[in-house]
Design an enzyme around this catalytic site. Structure first.
Site, PDB file in Angstrom:
ATOM      1  N   LYS A 224       0.847  -1.186   0.000  1.00 39.64           N
ATOM      2  CA  LYS A 224       0.000   0.000   0.000  1.00 39.64           C
ATOM      3  C   LYS A 224       0.887   1.242   0.000  1.00 39.64           C
ATOM      4  O   LYS A 224       1.394   1.645   1.047  1.00 39.64           O
ATOM      5  CB  LYS A 224      -0.914  -0.009   1.230  1.00 39.64           C
ATOM      6  CG  LYS A 224      -1.895  -1.184   1.231  1.00 39.64           C
ATOM      7  CD  LYS A 224      -2.685  -1.278   2.508  1.00 39.64           C
ATOM      8  CE  LYS A 224      -3.669  -2.446   2.453  1.00 39.64           C
ATOM      9  NZ  LYS A 224      -4.440  -2.627   3.680  1.00 39.64           N
TER      10      LYS A 224
ATOM     11  N   ARG B  24       0.670   2.813  12.797  1.00 37.48           N
ATOM     12  CA  ARG B  24       1.757   3.805  12.885  1.00 37.48           C
ATOM     13  C   ARG B  24       1.254   5.199  12.531  1.00 37.48           C
ATOM     14  O   ARG B  24       1.648   6.192  13.135  1.00 37.48           O
ATOM     15  CB  ARG B  24       2.904   3.422  11.940  1.00 37.48           C
ATOM     16  CG  ARG B  24       3.661   2.188  12.353  1.00 37.48           C
ATOM     17  CD  ARG B  24       4.981   2.086  11.629  1.00 37.48           C
ATOM     18  NE  ARG B  24       4.828   1.942  10.181  1.00 37.48           N
ATOM     19  CZ  ARG B  24       4.793   0.788   9.547  1.00 37.48           C
ATOM     20  NH1 ARG B  24       4.873  -0.337  10.225  1.00 37.48           N
ATOM     21  NH2 ARG B  24       4.682   0.733   8.241  1.00 37.48           N
TER      22      ARG B  24
ATOM     23  N   GLY C 293      -7.078  -4.305   1.617  1.00 33.46           N
ATOM     24  CA  GLY C 293      -8.243  -4.423   2.489  1.00 33.46           C
ATOM     25  C   GLY C 293      -7.853  -4.211   3.941  1.00 33.46           C
ATOM     26  O   GLY C 293      -6.700  -3.911   4.245  1.00 33.46           O
TER      27      GLY C 293
ATOM     28  N   LYS D  65      -5.957   5.736   2.584  1.00 29.27           N
ATOM     29  CA  LYS D  65      -6.503   5.668   3.949  1.00 29.27           C
ATOM     30  C   LYS D  65      -5.469   6.009   5.007  1.00 29.27           C
ATOM     31  O   LYS D  65      -5.812   6.455   6.103  1.00 29.27           O
ATOM     32  CB  LYS D  65      -7.159   4.312   4.194  1.00 29.27           C
ATOM     33  CG  LYS D  65      -6.266   3.103   3.908  1.00 29.27           C
ATOM     34  CD  LYS D  65      -5.477   2.631   5.092  1.00 29.27           C
ATOM     35  CE  LYS D  65      -4.455   1.601   4.678  1.00 29.27           C
ATOM     36  NZ  LYS D  65      -3.731   1.009   5.781  1.00 29.27           N
TER      37      LYS D  65
END
Length: 355
Positions: free
Chosen positions: A110, A257, A138, A193
């Site tokens: 990601k 994080r 996901g 996100k």
């Protein structure tokens, strides 16, 4: 399809790559895992444990780890690339001489490459020119996957064979694999996100309540999908696991994080202090800058990303930025139903008559 077991190669020795390697082996695949670190590869082979990333997880003993690309990739039907975004292209180039066009290549990473604003599947395409390319994304915290807690993920690809092979290789009673043909939207959701997890952490540190967090996540979803649609994604993708699903887990988990960096900023720490306290850079920090610049370039309205940019890189206090966001325009809720421009037009017209 033959009766031969599926041959799976996993590039990367991190927590998610290790968990996927073990799941594929549980499902009967022949699994080879590539790692840079010879000591870690030896530990996986000898003790069936990845002591650095998943110390409490018993890896299926059938997973064979190695540091040689040729050994891992030879004869593989499916190649899962679980390499951090900074090293992604370099490792794919290293793997390229041992890859073949009939192989299925799937990224689990990601992130966004700064140069050219490239997603990882685009790098796979550029470096190989192969037809069978997909993305896994996901709400998948690796530690929970390793604990065999019920988890769902998305395999996104234009190619039906890629989607089916991944569902067969990884789907089991605790890891559910759903299919999508919007590769770009699914992959963008996973990268975007991380930005909003920073905002959620900031809001928590500032003492904001559940109403605020709900508002924040919903407006983040609107902003993510607005940006992604401008890049060519399908807005409906963001109603799924790779959109709202991943956003919920990242904005709700103090283990994230990105959330922890946001929390430190909300407490009044500078970005350098926040990163130092964490001991590592959160992916969302760089993503804020890349997405904010891309949104400005493309004329996409992204007040949350802009606000976070001001806090992270311009020294604006988090409390001040939160106040300024609340003074922003009240526009449409779901703009794919009621466009933002229509609300602005109504404000202008009504203001003209009654103001």
């Amino acid at each position: 399809m033959t009766d031969q077991p599926l041959r799976v190669a996993v590039l990367g020795g991190g927590s998610f790559g290790t968990a996927l390697a073990s799941i594929a082996a549980d499902n009967g695949a022949r699994v080879r895992q590539w790692l840079r670190d010879p000591a870690l590869a030896e530990q996986i082979n000898r003790e069936h444990v990845n002591g650095r990333y998943l110390p409490d997880y018993a890896i299926n003993p059938a997973v064979a780890a190695a540091t040689g690309m040729a050994e891992v990739l030879e004869g593989a039907d499916l190649v899962l690339v679980a390499i951090p975004s900074k090293a992604f292209r370099e490792v794919v180039r290293q793997a390229r001489p041992f890859l073949a066009p009939q192989q299925i290549l799937v990224t689990t990473t990601k992130g966004i490459q700064e140069e050219g604003f490239k997603l990882m599947s685009q790098i796979l395409e550029e470096e190989t020119g192969f037809a069978h390319i997909g993305v896994i994304s996901g709400p998948n915290l690796a530690s929970e996957v390793a604990d065999k807690q019920l988890t769902a993920t998305v395999i996104a690809s234009d190619d039906p064979e890629t989607r089916t092979r991944v569902q067969t290789a990884l789907g089991c009673d605790y890891f559910r694999v759903y299919a999508s043909n919007d590769r770009y939207g699914v992959e963008l959701g996973g990268a975007l996100k991380n930005i909003y997890a920073i905002a959620a952490g900031m809001a928590a540190a500032l003492g904001m309540g559940e109403n605020t967090r709900s508002m924040l996540m919903t407006r983040a979803l609107a902003e993510m999908s607005r940006f992604a649609v401008a890049q060519g994604a399908n807005p409906m993708t963001f109603l799924g696991l790779a959109g709202v699903g991943d956003l919920i887990v990242t904005c709700s988990s103090a283990l994230s994080r990105n959330y922890r960096v946001g929390y430190a900023l909300g407490e009044g720490k500078s970005l350098d202090e926040a990163v130092e306290a964490l001991g590592q850079v959160a992916e969302g920090v760089n993503t804020v800058r890349l997405v904010r610049d891309k949104a400005r370039e493309d004329g996409v309205y992204m007040p949350l990303a802009e606000g976070l940019y001001q806090v992270l890189f311009k020294g604006v206090p988090a409390k001040e930025m939160a106040r300024m966001l609340m003074l922003g325009e009240q526009s449409s809720d779901v703009e794919f139903i009621l466009p933002r421009e229509a609300v602005q037009q109504a404000h202008r017209e009504t203001g003209g008559r009654h103001g």
